[in-house]
Write an enzyme that holds these catalytic residues in place. Structure first.
Site, PDB file in Angstrom:
ATOM      1  N   HIS A 227       0.856  -1.676  -0.183  1.00  0.00           N
ATOM      2  CA  HIS A 227       0.425   0.138  -0.129  1.00  0.00           C
ATOM      3  C   HIS A 227       0.680   1.789  -0.299  1.00  0.00           C
ATOM      4  CE1 HIS A 227      -4.183   1.868  -0.570  1.00  0.00           C
ATOM      5  NE2 HIS A 227      -4.056   3.094   0.101  1.00  0.00           N
ATOM      6  N   TYR A 231       1.047   5.203  -2.755  1.00  0.00           N
ATOM      7  CA  TYR A 231       1.589   6.273  -3.070  1.00  0.00           C
ATOM      8  C   TYR A 231       2.928   6.902  -2.716  1.00  0.00           C
ATOM      9  CZ  TYR A 231      -2.690   5.700  -0.551  1.00  0.00           C
ATOM     10  OH  TYR A 231      -4.169   5.821  -0.049  1.00  0.00           O
ATOM     11  N   HIS A 383      -7.344   1.308 -12.269  1.00  0.00           N
ATOM     12  CA  HIS A 383      -6.778   1.469 -13.014  1.00  0.00           C
ATOM     13  C   HIS A 383      -7.176   3.363 -13.904  1.00  0.00           C
ATOM     14  CE1 HIS A 383      -5.494  -2.291 -14.574  1.00  0.00           C
ATOM     15  NE2 HIS A 383      -4.758  -1.525 -16.116  1.00  0.00           N
ATOM     16  N   ARG A 444     -10.868 -11.226 -10.870  1.00  0.00           N
ATOM     17  CA  ARG A 444      -9.833 -10.516 -11.530  1.00  0.00           C
ATOM     18  C   ARG A 444      -8.632 -10.576 -12.128  1.00  0.00           C
ATOM     19  NH1 ARG A 444      -6.185  -8.021  -6.932  1.00  0.00           N
ATOM     20  NH2 ARG A 444      -4.990  -7.099  -8.465  1.00  0.00           N
ATOM     21  N   ARG A 445      -8.530 -11.849 -11.642  1.00  0.00           N
ATOM     22  CA  ARG A 445      -7.376 -12.801 -12.650  1.00  0.00           C
ATOM     23  C   ARG A 445      -8.005 -14.381 -12.824  1.00  0.00           C
ATOM     24  NH1 ARG A 445      -3.373 -11.104  -8.432  1.00  0.00           N
ATOM     25  NH2 ARG A 445      -2.193  -9.422  -9.002  1.00  0.00           N
TER      26      ARG A 445
HETATM   27 FE1  HAS Z   1      -6.426   1.425  -3.640  1.00  0.00          FE
HETATM   28  C1  HAS Z   1      -6.424  -1.733  -3.754  1.00  0.00           C
HETATM   29  C2  HAS Z   1      -8.281   1.646  -0.791  1.00  0.00           C
HETATM   30  C3  HAS Z   1      -6.062   4.870  -3.552  1.00  0.00           C
HETATM   31  C4  HAS Z   1      -3.818   1.488  -5.901  1.00  0.00           C
HETATM   32  N1  HAS Z   1      -5.185   0.132  -4.716  1.00  0.00           N
HETATM   33  C5  HAS Z   1      -5.572  -1.742  -4.587  1.00  0.00           C
HETATM   34  C6  HAS Z   1      -4.578  -1.531  -6.215  1.00  0.00           C
HETATM   35  C7  HAS Z   1      -4.163  -0.803  -5.753  1.00  0.00           C
HETATM   36  C8  HAS Z   1      -4.688   0.286  -5.178  1.00  0.00           C
HETATM   37  C9  HAS Z   1      -3.035  -1.345  -7.497  1.00  0.00           C
HETATM   38  O1  HAS Z   1      -8.863  -0.629   1.315  1.00  0.00           O
HETATM   39  C10 HAS Z   1      -4.473  -3.464  -6.016  1.00  0.00           C
HETATM   40  C11 HAS Z   1      -3.720  -3.967  -5.426  1.00  0.00           C
HETATM   41  C12 HAS Z   1      -4.333  -5.252  -5.600  1.00  0.00           C
HETATM   42  O2  HAS Z   1      -2.937  -5.896  -6.583  1.00  0.00           O
HETATM   43  O3  HAS Z   1      -4.635  -6.431  -4.919  1.00  0.00           O
HETATM   44  N2  HAS Z   1      -7.503   3.609  -2.682  1.00  0.00           N
HETATM   45  C13 HAS Z   1      -8.029   2.922  -1.482  1.00  0.00           C
HETATM   46  C14 HAS Z   1      -8.109   4.188  -0.438  1.00  0.00           C
HETATM   47  C15 HAS Z   1      -7.047   4.517  -1.504  1.00  0.00           C
HETATM   48  C16 HAS Z   1      -6.542   4.606  -2.554  1.00  0.00           C
HETATM   49  C17 HAS Z   1      -8.295   4.223   0.268  1.00  0.00           C
HETATM   50  N3  HAS Z   1      -5.458   3.149  -4.898  1.00  0.00           N
HETATM   51  C18 HAS Z   1      -5.539   4.413  -4.633  1.00  0.00           C
HETATM   52  C19 HAS Z   1      -4.390   4.857  -4.444  1.00  0.00           C
HETATM   53  C20 HAS Z   1      -3.329   3.916  -5.735  1.00  0.00           C
HETATM   54  C21 HAS Z   1      -4.210   2.860  -5.302  1.00  0.00           C
HETATM   55  C22 HAS Z   1      -3.982   6.602  -5.462  1.00  0.00           C
HETATM   56  C23 HAS Z   1      -2.648   3.770  -6.931  1.00  0.00           C
HETATM   57  C24 HAS Z   1      -1.846   4.816  -7.322  1.00  0.00           C
HETATM   58  N4  HAS Z   1      -7.113   0.387  -2.704  1.00  0.00           N
HETATM   59  C25 HAS Z   1      -8.003   0.313  -1.925  1.00  0.00           C
HETATM   60  C26 HAS Z   1      -8.293  -1.417  -0.714  1.00  0.00           C
HETATM   61  C27 HAS Z   1      -7.993  -2.102  -2.021  1.00  0.00           C
HETATM   62  C28 HAS Z   1      -7.181  -1.405  -2.571  1.00  0.00           C
HETATM   63  C29 HAS Z   1      -8.959  -1.233   0.208  1.00  0.00           C
HETATM   64  C30 HAS Z   1      -7.719  -3.453  -1.627  1.00  0.00           C
HETATM   65  C31 HAS Z   1      -9.192  -3.874  -1.737  1.00  0.00           C
HETATM   66  C32 HAS Z   1      -8.986  -5.456  -2.410  1.00  0.00           C
HETATM   67  O4  HAS Z   1     -10.344  -5.929  -1.886  1.00  0.00           O
HETATM   68  O5  HAS Z   1      -7.907  -5.795  -2.521  1.00  0.00           O
HETATM   69  C33 HAS Z   1      -7.060   6.374  -1.066  1.00  0.00           C
HETATM   70  O6  HAS Z   1      -5.633   7.458  -0.591  1.00  0.00           O
HETATM   71  C34 HAS Z   1      -8.373   7.734  -2.541  1.00  0.00           C
HETATM   72  C35 HAS Z   1      -7.558   8.677  -2.188  1.00  0.00           C
HETATM   73  C36 HAS Z   1      -8.617   9.601  -2.820  1.00  0.00           C
HETATM   74  C37 HAS Z   1      -9.572  10.861  -3.443  1.00  0.00           C
HETATM   75  C38 HAS Z   1      -9.626  11.547  -4.571  1.00  0.00           C
HETATM   76  C39 HAS Z   1      -9.107  12.562  -4.498  1.00  0.00           C
HETATM   77  C40 HAS Z   1      -9.378  14.212  -5.787  1.00  0.00           C
HETATM   78  C41 HAS Z   1      -8.515  13.977  -6.667  1.00  0.00           C
HETATM   79  C42 HAS Z   1      -8.709  14.837  -7.837  1.00  0.00           C
HETATM   80  C43 HAS Z   1      -9.086  16.576  -7.478  1.00  0.00           C
HETATM   81  C44 HAS Z   1     -10.149  16.633  -9.276  1.00  0.00           C
HETATM   82  C45 HAS Z   1     -10.658  18.063  -9.637  1.00  0.00           C
HETATM   83  C46 HAS Z   1     -10.665  18.154 -11.448  1.00  0.00           C
HETATM   84  C47 HAS Z   1     -10.059  19.170  -8.933  1.00  0.00           C
HETATM   85  C48 HAS Z   1     -10.498  10.954  -2.002  1.00  0.00           C
HETATM   86  C49 HAS Z   1      -7.270  14.529  -5.964  1.00  0.00           C
HETATM   87  C50 HAS Z   1     -11.752  18.523 -10.752  1.00  0.00           C
HETATM   88  C51 HAS Z   1     -11.751  18.368 -11.732  1.00  0.00           C
HETATM   89  C52 HAS Z   1     -13.858  18.492 -12.716  1.00  0.00           C
HETATM   90  C53 HAS Z   1     -14.189  18.404 -13.630  1.00  0.00           C
HETATM   91  C54 HAS Z   1     -14.736  18.593 -11.291  1.00  0.00           C
END
Ligand code: HAS
Length: 568
Positions: A227, A231, A383, A444-445
C-alpha cells in the site's frame, strides 16, 4: 513550444543529463510491451483471442509482464529520473555522478534479470508475487536490485538536501523537493518489509533451500509494502500537480501549506494500512482489520485536501484568464492547448482520480470490500488510480523532460493534445465494464476467459458478457491513445534538436504562502509513522508467527488446467 512566464532553465552536467534521459526513455520502450500485454488481456478475457498463448506467452506470463513493467519498472525508473531533475533543479547543487551511475546500473541489471526470468516462463507470479506462486531466483534478485538502485539514488540526494538547508537557514525547502523526499521516505519504509519477505522467505524457497513457505506471513509483508507503494507512485504526480498545474492554468498555487501537509500526512499514514488488502484473509483478527481500515480513512484525507487546493488553484488561473461566474470560469482553462499541453494530461488524470478515489473509499469499507474483493472491480479501481493520474502525469513529464533536455520540438503536437482525452474515454469505459462485472462476481484474474465467454461451457456467465465487451472496447481505446503517445514520443526523440537542451521545470508561485513550522520538518512525521507502524503491525505479525499454518509448496498457475476439470 512557447515558454511560460517564470519557466526557469539551468544547464546541468552532460553526464547527469544523459542519465536522466536514459532513465526516462528505457522504461517508455518497455512500456510498449507492457501496454501491448494489457491490450491482450482484454481481448483474451472477452473471448476474442482463442488461445492462451499470446506472443508466445501464457496468460499469467503476459499478465506478469504487464504488471511488472507498468506498475514497478516504469514507475520506479520515472520516480528516480524525475527525482534527479527536481533535486538538481531546485537545490542547484552538484550530485555525485559515480553514485548516480551505480544506482542506474543496478536498476538496469535488475530489470533485465527480472525480465529474463519472466520471459523464460519460470516466473509467472504477477506483480504481487504472492506465494505459493514461486518465481525463479533471478526474478526476486532482479526486483531487489531495482529497489536497491532506487535507494542509492535517494541516498545520493541527501547531501544536497542537507547542504541546501545549511546554506538557507530559516527558509522553507522548495515544495517540489519536499514532495520528492516524501515519496522516497515512503518508498524506504515500504521496501524494508518486502526486502525481508524476499531475503528470508521467498529467495531461500525459490533456491530450493527450504521446501515450503509461510504464506500468511509473506502476504502480510507484501502488503506492508504494497500500500505505501501506491503513495510512492502518487507523490511524484502530486509534486507535478502542486508545483506545475497552477501555473499551467494561468494562476498560482492556492495554498503552499496544503501541499506540505499532504506530503507529510502521506509519510505518516501511507504504511499502517496494508491489511485493508487482506480483509478476507484468515488468521488476522478483526481488531487489526479494523485498525487498518481506520487508518485507511485517514490516508484519504490529504487527497481530499488536494482536490480542493487544486480546484481553487485552477479557479484562480481561470479567473486570471478572464473566467467569470460561479461555474463559468471552468470554460477558461487551457484544455486543448498545444503550448500548455501538459495541462490536459494533468487535468484528465485528476478527473479519473475522482472515481479511483471514491472506489478506494468503498474498498476500505470492510462490508463493501467483501463483495468486491478479488473481482474485476479491483483492476477497475487501480486503473483509475495508477493508470489515471499517475500514468498520464508520468508519460507527460517524460515527454516534457525529453523535449527540454534535448532541445527538440514536439512532433505531432496536434495529436499530442488529444492523447489524455482519448485515454480518459477509454479508461472510463474499460473501468465501467470491470466495475459492473466485479459487482456481479467476475474474477479479477483468470485464465478461464474462454470458458466464461463460451455458451457451451458450464462456467458460462451470461451476465458478465456485456461487462467484458465494455472492458474490451475501453481497453482498445486506451491502446489507441497509448499508440498515439508512442508515435509522438519516439518521433520527437528521433527529431533534430532545435536548440541547446537545458533542465527546465514549470514553477508555480504560491497564492497563500503560509509559514507553518509543523509541516517544515520530516522528523516528527517520520517518528509518528514509525510509532503507527509498530502499533499497526507488531501485533498482527506476532499473531501470524504464533499461528500454526502449514507451509506451502510451490504452485505454477500456467500449468495446463484441463477445461473438463472445471465441470461441476
Ligand atoms: Fe487503492 C487496492 C483503498 C488510492 C492503487 N489500490 C488497490 C490496488 C491498487 C491500488 C494497485 O481499502 C490493488 C492491489 C492488488 O493488486 O490487489 N486506495 C484505497 C483508498 C485510496 C486508494 C482508500 N489506490 C489508491 C491510489 C492508488 C491505488 C492512489 C495508486 C496510485 N485500494 C484500497 C483498498 C484496496 C485497494 C481497500 C484493497 C481492496 C481489495 O479488496 O483487495 C485513497 O487514497 C483514495 C483517496 C482519493 C481521493 C480522490 C481525490 C480526488 C482528487 C481529484 C480532484 C479533481 C479535480 C478536478 C480537482 C479521495 C485529488 C476537478 C474536475 C472536475 C471536472 C470536477
Amino acid at each position: 513550444m512557447i515558454e511560460l512566464p517564470n519557466e526557469r532553465k539551468i544547464d546541468i552536467e552532460p553526464g547527469l543529463k544523459r542519465m536522466i534521459l536514459i532513465e526516462l526513455i528505457f522504461p517508455v520502450v518497455l512500456l510498449v510491451l507492457g501496454i501491448y500485454h494489457g491490450m491482450m488481456q482484454v481481448l483474451y478475457r472477452s473471448g476474442m483471442i482463442h488461445t492462451r498463448k499470446v506472443l508466445g506467452l501464457e496468460y499469467y506470463q503476459g499478465l506478469t509482464l504487464h504488471g511488472v513493467i507498468n506498475a514497478i519498472v516504469f514507475t520506479t525508473f520515472f520516480a528516480v529520473a524525475f527525482g534527479y531533475a527536481v533535486i538538481r533543479f531546485y537545490l542547484e547543487r552538484p550530485l555525485n555522478m559515480k553514485v548516480a551511475w551505480l544506482s542506474f546500473a543496478l536498476m538496469i541489471v535488475g530489470t533485465l534479470l527480472a525480465a529474463a526470468a519472466i520471459l523464460s516462463g519460470t516466473s509467472s507470479v504477477l506483480y504481487t508475487f504472492y506465494p505459493p506462486l514461486r518465481a525463479h531466483p533471478a526474478f526476486y534478485v532482479g526486483l531487489t536490485l531495482v529497489v536497491v538502485g532506487s535507494w542509492i539514488a535517494f541516498f545520493n540526494w541527501m547531501p544536497a538536501y542537507s547542504g541546501w538547508k545549511r546554506e538557507h537557514r530559516g527558509e522553507k525547502v522548495p515544495l517540489a523537493v519536499v514532495g520528492i523526499f516524501a515519496a522516497f521516505v515512503v518508498w524506504l519504509i515500504a521496501t524494508i518489509p518486502v526486502a525481508i519477505e524476499i531475503i528470508f522467505l521467498l529467495l531461500p524457497w525459490s533456491l530450493g533451500w527450504v521446501a515450503t513457505v509461510n504464506v500468511p506471513l509473506a502476504r502480510m509483508l507484501f502488503w506492508f509494502f504494497g500500500h505505501p507503494l501506491v503513495y510512492f507512485w502518487l507523490l511524484p504526480s502530486y509534486v507535478m500537480y502542486y508545483t506545475m498545474l497552477p501555473k499551467l492554468a494561468g494562476g498560482k498555487l492556492f495554498s503552499d501549506f496544503a501541499g506540505r501537509l499532504t506530503f507529510m500526512w502521506l509519510v505518516l499514514y501511507s504504511a499502517p494500512v496494508g491489511i485493508h488488502h487482506q480483509f478476507t484473509e484468515p488468521g488476522i483478527s478483526s481488531t487489526w482489520k479494523f485498525v487498518h481500515a481506520f487508518f485507511t480513512m485517514l490516508v484519504a484525507v490529504p487527497s481530499f485536501a488536494t482536490a480542493f487546493a487544486l480546484a481553487a488553484s485552477m479557479e484562480h488561473g481561470a479567473r486570471q484568464n478572464g473566467g467569470r461566474g460561479l461555474l463559468g470560469w471552468w470554460k477558461k482553462l487551457p484544455y486543448i492547448d498545444k503550448e500548455r499541453w501538459l495541462f490536459g494530461y494533468f487535468f484528465c488524470g485528476l478527473v479519473i482520480f475522482i472515481f479511483g478515489g471514491v472506489t478506494g473509499i468503498i474498498n476500505a469499507s470492510y462490508n463493501l470490500d467483501v463483495v468486491v474483493h478479488n473481482t474485476s472491480w479491483l483492476p477497475a479501481h487501480f486503473h483509475q488510480t495508477v493508470a489515471g493520474p499517475i500514468f498520464l502525469s508520468y508519460i507527460a513529464m517524460s515527454l516534457f523532460l525529453v523535449v527540454k533536455l534535448t532541445g527538440k520540438e514536439i512532433k505531432f503536437p496536434g495529436w499530442n493534445v488529444w492523447v489524455p482525452y482519448i485515454w480518459t474515454l477509454g479508461i472510463m469505459i474499460f473501468s465501467t465494464g470491470l466495475f459492473i462485472g466485479g459487482a456481479g462476481g467476475e474474477p479479477r484474474r483468470t485464465n478461464m476467459g474462454l470458458t466464461y465467454t463460451n455458451p457451451e461451457s458450464p462456467l458460462y456467465h451470461a451476465d458478465w458478457q456485456a461487462a467484458k465487451m465494455l472492458g474490451s472496447i475501453g481497453g482498445t481505446i486506451m491502446t489507441l491513445a497509448a499508440l498515439i503517445f508512442f508515435v509522438v514520443f519516439f518521433a520527437t526523440l528521433f527529431a533534430r534538436s532545435a536548440r541547446a537542451g537545458a533542465l527546465e521545470l514549470i514553477v508555480s508561485e504560491p497564492f497563500h504562502d503560509e509559514n507553518v513550522r509543523a509541516v517544515q520538518s520530516f522528523t516528527p512525521w517520520l517518528a509518528g509513522a514509525v510509532l503507527l507502524l509498530v502499533i499497526a503491525y507488531a501485533p498482527p505479525i506476532a499473531q501470524t508467527l504464533r499461528s500454526n499454518f502449514p507451509g506451502a509448496p510451490p504452485y505454477t498457475p500456467d500449468s495446463p488446467l484441463p477445461i473438463s476439470a472445471a465441470k461441476p
